[in-house]
Every structure is written in structure tokens, then in C-alpha cells.
Design an enzyme around this catalytic site. Structure first.
Site, short mmCIF file in Angstrom:
data_model
loop_
_atom_site.label_atom_id
_atom_site.label_comp_id
_atom_site.label_asym_id
_atom_site.label_seq_id
_atom_site.Cartn_x
_atom_site.Cartn_y
_atom_site.Cartn_z
N HIS A 1 0.49 -1.25 0.06
CA HIS A 1 0.29 0.01 0.46
C HIS A 1 0.98 1.10 0.08
CE1 HIS A 1 0.52 -0.22 4.01
NE2 HIS A 1 0.34 0.87 4.56
N GLU B 1 -7.91 5.60 10.47
CA GLU B 1 -7.58 5.22 8.78
C GLU B 1 -8.42 4.06 8.16
OE1 GLU B 1 -4.57 1.08 8.94
OE2 GLU B 1 -4.02 2.81 10.92
N GLN C 1 -4.03 3.55 1.64
CA GLN C 1 -4.46 3.02 2.82
C GLN C 1 -4.08 5.19 3.57
OE1 GLN C 1 -1.38 2.48 6.58
NE2 GLN C 1 -2.13 1.81 7.09
N HIS D 1 4.28 7.32 3.24
CA HIS D 1 5.14 6.38 3.63
C HIS D 1 4.56 4.87 2.09
CE1 HIS D 1 1.51 4.72 5.61
NE2 HIS D 1 1.96 3.45 5.31
N GLU E 1 7.78 0.63 5.37
CA GLU E 1 7.02 0.12 5.98
C GLU E 1 7.02 -1.51 5.02
OE1 GLU E 1 2.35 -1.39 7.80
OE2 GLU E 1 3.06 0.96 6.26
#
Length: 142
Positions: A7, A43, A59, A83, A133
Site C-alpha cells: 500500500h 485509517e 491507506q 509512506h 514499511e
């Protein structure tokens, strides 16, 4: 080691407004909504596509307050890409391998992520300025 782009995380000030925008503009579907107190965010995961390695998502992240990581990000940079997350099959093995190359780990051990996943972050200064991530999806039920 990397299976897919799991994501992209996008920081926003108003989660409901951004969900409506992404649904109307791109036709994506919300598959998960969560409040993550540990990370200080509300989220939503919006499904983009499925591939061999699993699904890909957008996300959307709204901070729970100004003194959270996403709250500080919004104050410094405004809304936008926060991110990039990559899917891995073994997050602990990936952390050991990546840490062994000298990349600093923001998370030495995996922690709880969206939709039951295990996640860990890498230091952005060691990954070309991008907060990165790693995501290990939860086991699929038999």
C-alpha cells in the site's frame, strides 16, 4: 524478499472527505476502517487490485491529534504521500536481512498493523528519504 507494493500511505486532514474523493475519482472500495491508538491515527484501507502476491491498497491516515507522527507530518508537509509499504512473506527475516545491511530499523520487532497484519518501519534517511514499511499479511484461514 519484496512480494509487492502492499500500500501507499497518504496523510490527510479529513478521512471521510478523502474516502469520498478516492471512491468517486478512482472507484475504489473501502475494505477496512480502524482506529490505531498506538500510531495515533484513524485509517481506512481502500482496495486497488489483487495480484499473485496479494492485494494492493491505498491507506488514508487522519491523525488523532497534532502531537502524533501523522499530525506532525501534516504540520510540516501538508497532505500527501506519507509512506510506501512493501509486502513480505517473513517480516522477522526481512528485518534481520535489511538490518544486516546497515539500514536503521525504526521497529526492531514487528507490531500490529491494519487488517491484522504485522508491520515494521525502516528509517527514511537510510531508504532514500522515503518512510518505508514492511507488511506481513495475516495467515489466511483454512
Amino acid at each position: 524478499m519484496l512480494l509487492r507494493i502492499d500500500h501507499v500511505g497518504i496523510a490527510c486532514r479529513d478521512l471521510e472527505e478523502k474516502i469520498a474523493f478516492y471512491q468517486a475519482t478512482f472507484g475504489v472500495t473501502v475494505v477496512s476502517r480502524e482506529v490505531n491508538q498506538e500510531q495515533g491515527v484513524k485509517e481506512a484501507m481502500l482496495h486497488v487490485a489483487d495480484g499473485e502476491g496479494g492485494g494492493s491498497y491505498i491507506q488514508l491516515l487522519e491523525p488523532l491529534g497534532p502531537d502524533t507522527p501523522v499530525g506532525r507530518f501534516l504540520a510540516r508537509r501538508g497532505e500527501g504521500l506519507h509512506h510506501v509499504a512493501y509486502g513480505v512473506s517473513d517480516i522477522e527475516g526481512a528485518l534481520a536481512a535489511i538490518g544486516g545491511t546497515g539500514v536503521r530499523l525504526l521497529d526492531e520487532r514487528p507490531r500490529h498493523g491494519a487488517m491484522g497484519s504485522s508491520i515494521a518501519f525502516l528509517h527514511p534517511k537510510d531508504v532514500g528519504g522515503v518512510l518505508t514499511e514492511l507488511v506481513e499479511a495475516p495467515p489466511r484461514p483454512l
